[in-house]
Design a protein around this motif. Sequence first.
Motif, mmCIF file in Angstrom:
data_model
loop_
_atom_site.group_PDB
_atom_site.id
_atom_site.type_symbol
_atom_site.label_atom_id
_atom_site.label_comp_id
_atom_site.label_asym_id
_atom_site.label_seq_id
_atom_site.Cartn_x
_atom_site.Cartn_y
_atom_site.Cartn_z
ATOM 1 N N GLN A 112 9.647 -23.106 -16.343
ATOM 2 C CA GLN A 112 8.965 -22.181 -14.970
ATOM 3 C C GLN A 112 9.355 -22.825 -14.342
ATOM 4 O OE1 GLN A 112 4.733 -22.593 -14.502
ATOM 5 N NE2 GLN A 112 4.554 -21.859 -12.977
ATOM 6 N N LEU A 113 10.589 -21.665 -13.686
ATOM 7 C CA LEU A 113 11.517 -21.916 -12.146
ATOM 8 C C LEU A 113 10.569 -22.364 -11.290
ATOM 9 C CD1 LEU A 113 14.558 -19.749 -13.368
ATOM 10 C CD2 LEU A 113 14.073 -21.880 -13.727
ATOM 11 N N PHE A 114 9.789 -21.578 -10.758
ATOM 12 C CA PHE A 114 8.946 -21.535 -9.664
ATOM 13 C C PHE A 114 7.700 -21.890 -9.635
ATOM 14 C CE2 PHE A 114 12.580 -18.042 -8.856
ATOM 15 C CZ PHE A 114 12.722 -18.616 -7.612
ATOM 16 N N GLN A 115 7.202 -22.910 -8.487
ATOM 17 C CA GLN A 115 5.672 -23.094 -9.196
ATOM 18 C C GLN A 115 5.241 -22.539 -8.268
ATOM 19 O OE1 GLN A 115 5.259 -25.963 -11.548
ATOM 20 N NE2 GLN A 115 7.608 -25.523 -11.304
ATOM 21 N N ILE A 116 5.901 -21.735 -6.744
ATOM 22 C CA ILE A 116 4.453 -21.123 -6.312
ATOM 23 C C ILE A 116 5.578 -19.935 -5.851
ATOM 24 C CG2 ILE A 116 3.849 -20.822 -4.079
ATOM 25 C CD1 ILE A 116 4.387 -22.798 -3.465
ATOM 26 N N ASN A 117 4.349 -18.229 -6.857
ATOM 27 C CA ASN A 117 5.522 -17.111 -6.951
ATOM 28 C C ASN A 117 5.925 -16.933 -5.199
ATOM 29 O OD1 ASN A 117 5.455 -14.269 -7.023
ATOM 30 N ND2 ASN A 117 4.162 -14.930 -8.955
ATOM 31 N N PRO A 118 7.087 -16.624 -5.356
ATOM 32 C CA PRO A 118 7.751 -16.245 -4.021
ATOM 33 C C PRO A 118 7.266 -14.122 -4.015
ATOM 34 C CG PRO A 118 9.550 -15.917 -5.894
ATOM 35 C CD PRO A 118 7.935 -16.597 -6.273
ATOM 36 N N LEU A 119 6.629 -14.397 -4.169
ATOM 37 C CA LEU A 119 5.961 -12.376 -4.342
ATOM 38 C C LEU A 119 4.732 -12.877 -3.085
ATOM 39 C CD1 LEU A 119 6.467 -9.584 -4.595
ATOM 40 C CD2 LEU A 119 4.416 -9.545 -5.989
ATOM 41 N N GLN A 120 5.653 -12.463 -1.498
ATOM 42 C CA GLN A 120 4.648 -12.476 -0.346
ATOM 43 C C GLN A 120 4.320 -10.914 0.198
ATOM 44 O OE1 GLN A 120 5.108 -15.789 1.962
ATOM 45 N NE2 GLN A 120 5.028 -17.050 0.190
ATOM 46 N N TRP A 121 3.012 -10.822 1.142
ATOM 47 C CA TRP A 121 3.830 -9.678 1.276
ATOM 48 C C TRP A 121 4.032 -9.777 3.409
ATOM 49 C CZ3 TRP A 121 0.727 -9.765 -2.842
ATOM 50 C CH2 TRP A 121 1.109 -8.781 -3.299
ATOM 51 N N ILE A 122 5.028 -9.424 3.392
ATOM 52 C CA ILE A 122 5.339 -9.614 5.583
ATOM 53 C C ILE A 122 3.766 -8.236 5.747
ATOM 54 C CG2 ILE A 122 7.303 -7.498 4.903
ATOM 55 C CD1 ILE A 122 8.767 -8.593 6.264
ATOM 56 N N TYR A 123 3.812 -9.064 7.334
ATOM 57 C CA TYR A 123 3.727 -7.948 8.385
ATOM 58 C C TYR A 123 3.988 -8.316 9.272
ATOM 59 C CZ TYR A 123 0.281 -11.613 8.239
ATOM 60 O OH TYR A 123 -0.260 -13.253 9.409
ATOM 61 N N ARG A 124 3.164 -7.417 9.955
ATOM 62 C CA ARG A 124 3.926 -7.861 12.143
ATOM 63 C C ARG A 124 3.170 -8.876 12.824
ATOM 64 N NH1 ARG A 124 6.913 -2.335 11.448
ATOM 65 N NH2 ARG A 124 8.664 -2.424 12.457
ATOM 66 N N PRO A 125 3.074 -9.830 13.018
ATOM 67 C CA PRO A 125 1.518 -10.112 14.049
ATOM 68 C C PRO A 125 1.023 -9.438 14.958
ATOM 69 C CG PRO A 125 3.192 -11.822 13.610
ATOM 70 C CD PRO A 125 4.324 -10.556 13.159
ATOM 71 N N GLN A 126 2.064 -9.019 15.796
ATOM 72 C CA GLN A 126 2.178 -7.859 16.483
ATOM 73 C C GLN A 126 0.851 -6.391 16.643
ATOM 74 O OE1 GLN A 126 5.900 -6.903 18.815
ATOM 75 N NE2 GLN A 126 5.437 -8.800 20.154
ATOM 76 N N HIS A 127 1.201 -6.209 15.332
ATOM 77 C CA HIS A 127 -0.001 -5.049 14.867
ATOM 78 C C HIS A 127 -0.792 -5.366 14.079
ATOM 79 C CE1 HIS A 127 4.243 -3.807 15.397
ATOM 80 N NE2 HIS A 127 4.280 -2.454 16.332
ATOM 81 N N VAL A 128 -0.713 -6.073 13.148
ATOM 82 C CA VAL A 128 -1.883 -6.983 12.882
ATOM 83 C C VAL A 128 -2.971 -8.090 12.630
ATOM 84 C CG1 VAL A 128 -2.296 -4.729 10.994
ATOM 85 C CG2 VAL A 128 -0.553 -6.505 10.324
ATOM 86 N N THR A 129 -3.445 -8.784 12.262
ATOM 87 C CA THR A 129 -3.899 -9.820 12.075
ATOM 88 C C THR A 129 -4.585 -10.580 10.829
ATOM 89 O OG1 THR A 129 -4.438 -9.695 14.701
ATOM 90 C CG2 THR A 129 -5.501 -11.381 13.583
ATOM 91 N N ILE A 130 -3.727 -11.255 10.053
ATOM 92 C CA ILE A 130 -4.024 -11.503 8.511
ATOM 93 C C ILE A 130 -4.295 -13.453 8.793
ATOM 94 C CG2 ILE A 130 -3.744 -11.511 6.125
ATOM 95 C CD1 ILE A 130 -3.982 -9.042 7.497
ATOM 96 N N GLU A 131 -5.491 -13.524 9.113
ATOM 97 C CA GLU A 131 -6.141 -14.844 9.361
ATOM 98 C C GLU A 131 -6.609 -15.532 8.055
ATOM 99 O OE1 GLU A 131 -7.679 -15.558 13.047
ATOM 100 O OE2 GLU A 131 -6.216 -15.317 13.580
ATOM 101 N N SER A 132 -7.430 -14.305 7.109
ATOM 102 C CA SER A 132 -7.820 -15.148 5.959
ATOM 103 C C SER A 132 -7.545 -13.475 4.922
ATOM 104 C CB SER A 132 -9.412 -15.383 6.306
ATOM 105 O OG SER A 132 -9.430 -14.422 6.834
ATOM 106 N N PRO A 133 -7.931 -13.698 3.712
ATOM 107 C CA PRO A 133 -7.836 -12.867 2.794
ATOM 108 C C PRO A 133 -8.980 -12.264 3.063
ATOM 109 C CG PRO A 133 -7.314 -14.571 2.079
ATOM 110 C CD PRO A 133 -7.910 -15.522 3.274
ATOM 111 N N GLU A 134 -9.760 -12.023 3.497
ATOM 112 C CA GLU A 134 -10.879 -10.632 3.899
ATOM 113 C C GLU A 134 -9.982 -9.943 5.341
ATOM 114 O OE1 GLU A 134 -11.832 -14.153 3.352
ATOM 115 O OE2 GLU A 134 -13.481 -14.566 2.528
ATOM 116 N N ASP A 135 -9.157 -10.153 5.718
ATOM 117 C CA ASP A 135 -8.385 -9.374 7.546
ATOM 118 C C ASP A 135 -7.857 -8.796 6.505
ATOM 119 O OD1 ASP A 135 -9.131 -10.664 9.199
ATOM 120 O OD2 ASP A 135 -8.131 -12.777 9.346
#
Lengths: 338, 240, 248
Positions: A112-135
Amino acid sequence: MKNFLKKLIPLAMVVFMVIAISSCGQKNGSSSVDPINYRLKWLFNISSAGDLWADVNGHFQRQGLTVNIKPGGPERDAIRELELGRAHFGVASADQVIRAVSKGSPVVVLVQLFQINPLQWIYRPQHVTIESPEDLTSKNIGITFGGNDETIMRALLSKYQIGENEVNFFSVRYDYTPFYKGDVDLWPIYRNAQAVIIGKRLQEANDPIAFFDPHSAGIRFVANSVVTTQKMLKDHPETVKKFTQALVSAWIEAMDPTNTEKVIEAVHHFDPDTSPEIIVEQLKITRDLTIPFGDFEKGGQFFGKIDLAAWKETENMMLNQQLIHAPVNIEQYLNVWD
Amino acid sequence: MSQANRRQITMLIECNDLNYRYPSSQANLFRNLSCRISIPGFHALFGPSGVGKTTLAKMIAGLVEGFSGKITVHPDTGILYTYNLERLPGWSLAKDHLADITPHDRMPDLKKLTESFGIQGCLESRFSKLSLGQQNRMNLTRYLLQDFNFLIMDESLANVDEATREVIILQIKQLFPQKAFLYISHNVMEVAKFCKIILVLRSADKSPQITEIKGQNQTDQDIPDHPALEQTMLEIVHAS
Amino acid sequence: MLHRRLYQFFIVYGIGICSLFSIKYILNLSDYVIPSPIEVWLTAVDVFMRYSVNVLDTLSVAIIGHVLSIFMAIVVGIIARLTTGIGTLIKIAAFNIQAYPIVAVAPIIFILLGDGLASRLLIASMICYFPLLLSILGILTQPVSDIEHFFQMTGRMTWQLEVKIRIFENISKLIMVITGSATLAMVGTIVAEFIAANAGIGYTIRIALYQSDLAKILVALFIIGISTSIYLVCLEWMGHMLQKKWEG
C-alpha cells in the motif's frame, strides 16, 4: 451477397481475435517473467518517486530483475493489463482493486503505497471557512462524477449526516478555471502533486489556500497500491518477493530526507515539466502521506504497510454507495508481508 | 447575288502578326498569323484537328490572353463564342431557361427559332434528357437570341445530322443577314457550300499560316453550282 | 435504406462484441476486463433508457453543430471563391487548423466558453467543419465551364448563379460529404463531452470509464451506433429527395 457475408463475418471475427489475442502479452503463468513490466497508475511524477528511484539506483537489478517501468494515464488500467498479460505488476487505486475483485479479477495487493489518501479538497480561506465537515453545507463542491473523490465525498457527507441536497456538486475535469473564478468553493486535488503547483500559483497572486482533508475527518479511503495477479504470486513467489523488497527498499530510500536532492534529480529527470523547486515541496508532502508516523527515523520501516481496517472501510463505502453489489471480503486479496 | 452580299461590307476583326504558344508547350501554335473577318457574312474557320482553331476563336472572343500581335475589333462589336459541349442548367426545363435568358424584345424570335430548328417538342424537357443533336440546337438557339454582331460557332452543330445542319445554317443566314458568324467545322463541303469566306488554318511551320478562300455562300434561294463548289472544295483541301 | 444501414451496423457490432466475448473465454479473463454477456444484458436493461436520453442529447448537439458547420463552410466557401488570394489563404488555414487534434484544442475552448452547450457545439462544429470546408471549397472553386460559359459570355453571371451551378453539378458529391461529416459531428460531440462537458453520452462514457465499467460502454456504443445510423439515413434520404426535386 449473402454467401459473401456468411464468409466475411467469421473471417472478420477470426482476424479481430487473432490481432487482439496476439497483442496480449504472455500470461503470467508462463515460465518467463523477464523482463518484468510494471505499469504505474499515472504519468511519471512525485507519486512514483520510489518506483523511479528503484529504477535509477538499480534496486531491481540487485535483486536480479529487469523491470520496465511504464507510465500510466487516464485511460490506463494496470489491473486489466495484468490480466491481459501485458504487465506483471501495476499500481491501482483501492476502488479499482475492489471493483476488479467484485468482478472476479484474480488481483492481489502487495504494497500500500500511501498510508493517507493524497486526495483532498483545496479552498480559499478568504472566501470560505471550513473548520469542520459540517461547514461543507451549502458549499459548491467539485467532484469527479464516477471518480473516487465522489465516493469519498459522499461517504463523508453520509458520515456527518449532511444531506446531498444541502451541498452543490460541481462536475470537475482537468480545467481549474471554475475554481479560479470562484464558481466552485472546494476543488478535489492530489495534495502531493497538483496542489503544490496550483497553490504556488495562487499564493503568488496573494490568494491564500487551504485544504480540506477527508482523512482528518475520519474517512479512510485507501489510495494507490502495488498489485499483481494471484497466478503470478503462485507461480513466481520468489520474483514477487524480490520485486516487492526492491520496491519497498527503494521507496524507503526515496523518502529518506538525506536523499532529498538525489530524489528530486531522479524525479525531475522523468518529469522535466515540473521544476525542482516544486518537486522539493511535493516530496515533503509525499513523505508525510506515505510514512505518516511522525518523522522518517521512526516510521520509515513501516512503509508499504497494508492498512486492513482502511481497506475494509473503503469496501464498506463502496458497498454503501452500491458501487459493488456484494461484499468482496477484500482482506482475502491483501498480501500481508512479514 | 444574295441579299446579304448586296449590303455594305465592313471590317469587323483584324488579326495582325499573332504569335502564341501554350504555357506548357515549347512550340509556337501561331507564328505571325494575320487574318480579317468582315461583317456581314457567314464565314468559316477550317483546318485539321489540333491546328489551333478553337484557340484562335477564343483569342478573338477575348477568352485567351498571353499572345503577341494585335487583334483589332470593331468598337461596337458584340462577340459571342459558343461550342458544342455547352449545357443548359439542369435545374430548370428548357423552355424556362430560354424564357429567362431571352430579352423581352426577342421573344417572337424565340418561337421562330425553336420552330425552324425543330426543337419545339423539347421545350418541356430538361437539357440532360435531350439527344446530343437536340442539345446542340437548343444551345445554339439561346445564343442566337442574344444581342450580338459576331457569333463564333465552334463545332456548335457537331452532333446534328447533315440534313438538319443545312436547314439550320440556311435559317441562320436568312434570319440574321446583318450579322457575322465564324463557323468552325471539319466538313469541307459544308463550309465550301454555305460560307462566304473560309479561313483555312494550318500548322505554324507553314507560311502563311492562314489562307482566305472565297466560299459559295449559298442561300436557300440559290441554285447549287456544283462545278464551282467542287472547285472551292479543292482550293480548301489544297490550302489546308 | 434504413434497414440496410441498421443491418450493416448490427453485423459490425455483432462481430465486435462476439469477438470480445470469444477473447474473454479463450484467455479466461475476468468480468472486470471484459464483462460477461449476462452482465452486458443486465446493464443494458438497467441503463438503456437513461443512455438513450443521453445519446439523444448528444445527437441533438451534433445535429445543430453539423448544420452550423455546413452553413459556415458554405459561407466561407463562397467568400473564398471570390478572390484567389483569400481563397488560397482560407484553404491553407483550413488545412493547418484541421491538422490540430481537437483534444488538444478542446481544453482551451472549455476554458474560454465553460463546459456548457456552447463548448460542445463549437467542438462538434470544428471537428466536422474543416473537412466540410475543404470539400465545399473544392466544389465552389472548380468552374463548370460547360454551363457557366454562356452566362459569362452574355454578362449574366452573378455569384449566386455561379454557386448554384457548382452546387447543382456536384450535388451527389456534396450529399456524400455532408453525410460523411455527420459521423464526424457525432464523434466531435462525444469527444467534447468526454473531455469536459457535463452532459451527453460522452460524459456518461467518461463516468463509466472512471468506474471501469466496460458493460456500460458497450451499451452506450450500441445506442450511439443505432442513433448515428438513423441520422445518416435521414441525411441520405433528405439528400435524395432534394436531388430528385432539383434534377426533376
